[in-house]
Design a protein around this motif. Structure first.
Motif, PDB file in Angstrom:
ATOM      1  N   LYS A  28      -5.763   0.243   7.936  1.00  0.00           N
ATOM      2  CA  LYS A  28      -4.421  -0.354   7.803  1.00  0.00           C
ATOM      3  C   LYS A  28      -4.258  -0.834   6.538  1.00  0.00           C
ATOM      4  O   LYS A  28      -4.758  -2.011   6.662  1.00  0.00           O
ATOM      5  N   LEU A  29      -3.622  -0.233   6.394  1.00  0.00           N
ATOM      6  CA  LEU A  29      -2.922  -1.588   4.602  1.00  0.00           C
ATOM      7  C   LEU A  29      -1.154  -1.490   4.918  1.00  0.00           C
ATOM      8  O   LEU A  29      -0.548  -0.755   5.717  1.00  0.00           O
ATOM      9  N   SER A  71       1.833  -4.439   3.891  1.00  0.00           N
ATOM     10  CA  SER A  71       2.594  -4.835   2.761  1.00  0.00           C
ATOM     11  C   SER A  71       3.167  -6.052   3.167  1.00  0.00           C
ATOM     12  O   SER A  71       4.137  -5.173   3.675  1.00  0.00           O
ATOM     13  N   ASN A  77     -12.261   0.131   0.146  1.00  0.00           N
ATOM     14  CA  ASN A  77     -10.997   0.184   1.766  1.00  0.00           C
ATOM     15  C   ASN A  77     -12.536   0.388   2.476  1.00  0.00           C
ATOM     16  O   ASN A  77     -12.019  -0.225   3.747  1.00  0.00           O
ATOM     17  N   TRP A  92       2.985   4.703  -3.892  1.00  0.00           N
ATOM     18  CA  TRP A  92       2.908   6.644  -3.428  1.00  0.00           C
ATOM     19  C   TRP A  92       2.365   8.061  -4.393  1.00  0.00           C
ATOM     20  O   TRP A  92       2.085   8.561  -3.225  1.00  0.00           O
ATOM     21  N   LYS A 103      -0.615   8.174  -2.540  1.00  0.00           N
ATOM     22  CA  LYS A 103      -1.346   8.576  -1.481  1.00  0.00           C
ATOM     23  C   LYS A 103      -1.994  10.332  -0.630  1.00  0.00           C
ATOM     24  O   LYS A 103      -2.453  10.434   0.201  1.00  0.00           O
ATOM     25  N   TYR A 107      -6.861   7.722  -0.339  1.00  0.00           N
ATOM     26  CA  TYR A 107      -5.698   7.008  -0.082  1.00  0.00           C
ATOM     27  C   TYR A 107      -6.330   7.179   1.921  1.00  0.00           C
ATOM     28  O   TYR A 107      -5.988   6.984   2.594  1.00  0.00           O
ATOM     29  N   LEU A 142      -6.795   5.463   5.628  1.00  0.00           N
ATOM     30  CA  LEU A 142      -5.567   4.469   5.684  1.00  0.00           C
ATOM     31  C   LEU A 142      -4.122   4.753   6.048  1.00  0.00           C
ATOM     32  O   LEU A 142      -3.850   6.213   6.419  1.00  0.00           O
ATOM     33  N   SER A 143      -3.857   4.069   6.910  1.00  0.00           N
ATOM     34  CA  SER A 143      -2.292   3.897   7.951  1.00  0.00           C
ATOM     35  C   SER A 143      -1.478   2.947   6.835  1.00  0.00           C
ATOM     36  O   SER A 143      -2.561   1.767   6.768  1.00  0.00           O
ATOM     37  N   TYR A 144      -0.435   3.232   6.693  1.00  0.00           N
ATOM     38  CA  TYR A 144       0.621   1.915   5.953  1.00  0.00           C
ATOM     39  C   TYR A 144       1.468   1.722   6.709  1.00  0.00           C
ATOM     40  O   TYR A 144       1.924   2.306   6.982  1.00  0.00           O
ATOM     41  N   LYS A 145       1.766  -0.123   6.745  1.00  0.00           N
ATOM     42  CA  LYS A 145       3.361  -0.293   7.442  1.00  0.00           C
ATOM     43  C   LYS A 145       3.678  -1.129   6.336  1.00  0.00           C
ATOM     44  O   LYS A 145       2.626  -2.223   5.936  1.00  0.00           O
TER      45      LYS A 145
END
Length: 214
Positions: free
Chosen positions: A3-4, A6, A93, A115, A118, A123, A126-129
């Protein structure tokens, strides 16, 4: 899935406070967690520096020596620092369960660069939120008051009065630059959570933790 996260928001909204709280809470629960920011990189954070190769480490030192006076006035650091930070974190990661970017993106260039990665091998898995901390109402005034109160606690009233221009610069940079990066990623329909930063820091941390673990 790694989980990434920001954490973004206007100066004084509590980004760094939340990054530290979340990192501590997740580590206590057994998650391997790292916080990354250009501020930490510029200050020689050992955990981040250890992720860099020799060429990157030298480049960071050269950039910091060049731009440090501007950053001290509240302006943004060179975008190359963001690129080095992002690439080094993503290369490593697999060593982490959760990666927290504090105060990212800081502008449109950083957002686009991130972006564009991605679809790269960096990348994978990875899941980004994005977590956005917002003031309600007159956010400029509230941001300034928060920053000033924090400065007084750290440096005292006299020095804080001398640093008022820096605080105003940081707000201007957010409005003119950082907000564009946030807007760019938001339009891409990323997973995004907006939190009222006038809640207690414990309430905010609980909401973020719930969204990460949920």
């Amino acid at each position: 899935m790694i989980k990434l996260i920001s954490i973004v928001g206007i100066p004084g909204s509590g980004k760094t406070t939340q990054a530290k709280l979340i990192e501590r809470a997740l580590n206590n629960k057994g998650y391997k967690t790292i916080v990354a920011s250009t501020r930490l990189l510029m200050r020689g954070n050992e955990q981040l520096l250890n992720l860099l190769n020799d060429s990157e480490r030298k480049e960071v030192i050269d950039i910091v020596n060049t731009i440090h006076p501007l950053v001290r006035q509240g302006y943004l650091a060179d975008i190359r620092l963001d690129q080095i930070m992002i690439e080094s974190i993503l290369r490593a990661n697999k060593n982490y369960d959760v990666i927290i970017f504090d105060s990212f993106p800081r502008g449109l260039g950083q957002a686009k660069y991130f972006w564009n990665l991605k679809n790269s091998e960096l990348y994978q898995d990875l899941s980004y939120k994005m977590i956005q901390l917002n003031f309600t109402g007159d956010y400029v005034e509230k941001s300034f008051r928060r920053q000033f109160a924090r400065e007084v606690l750290m440096w005292g009233l006299e020095i804080s009065l001398q640093r008022k221009d820096k605080m105003k610069n940081k707000i201007s940079v957010y409005n003119e630059t950082t907000s564009l990066g946030i807007e760019f990623l938001s339009k891409l329909k990323i997973d995004k959570m907006v939190i009222d930063c006038e809640k207690t820091k414990e309430q905010i941390a609980d909401e973020i933790l719930f969204s990460i673990e949920g």
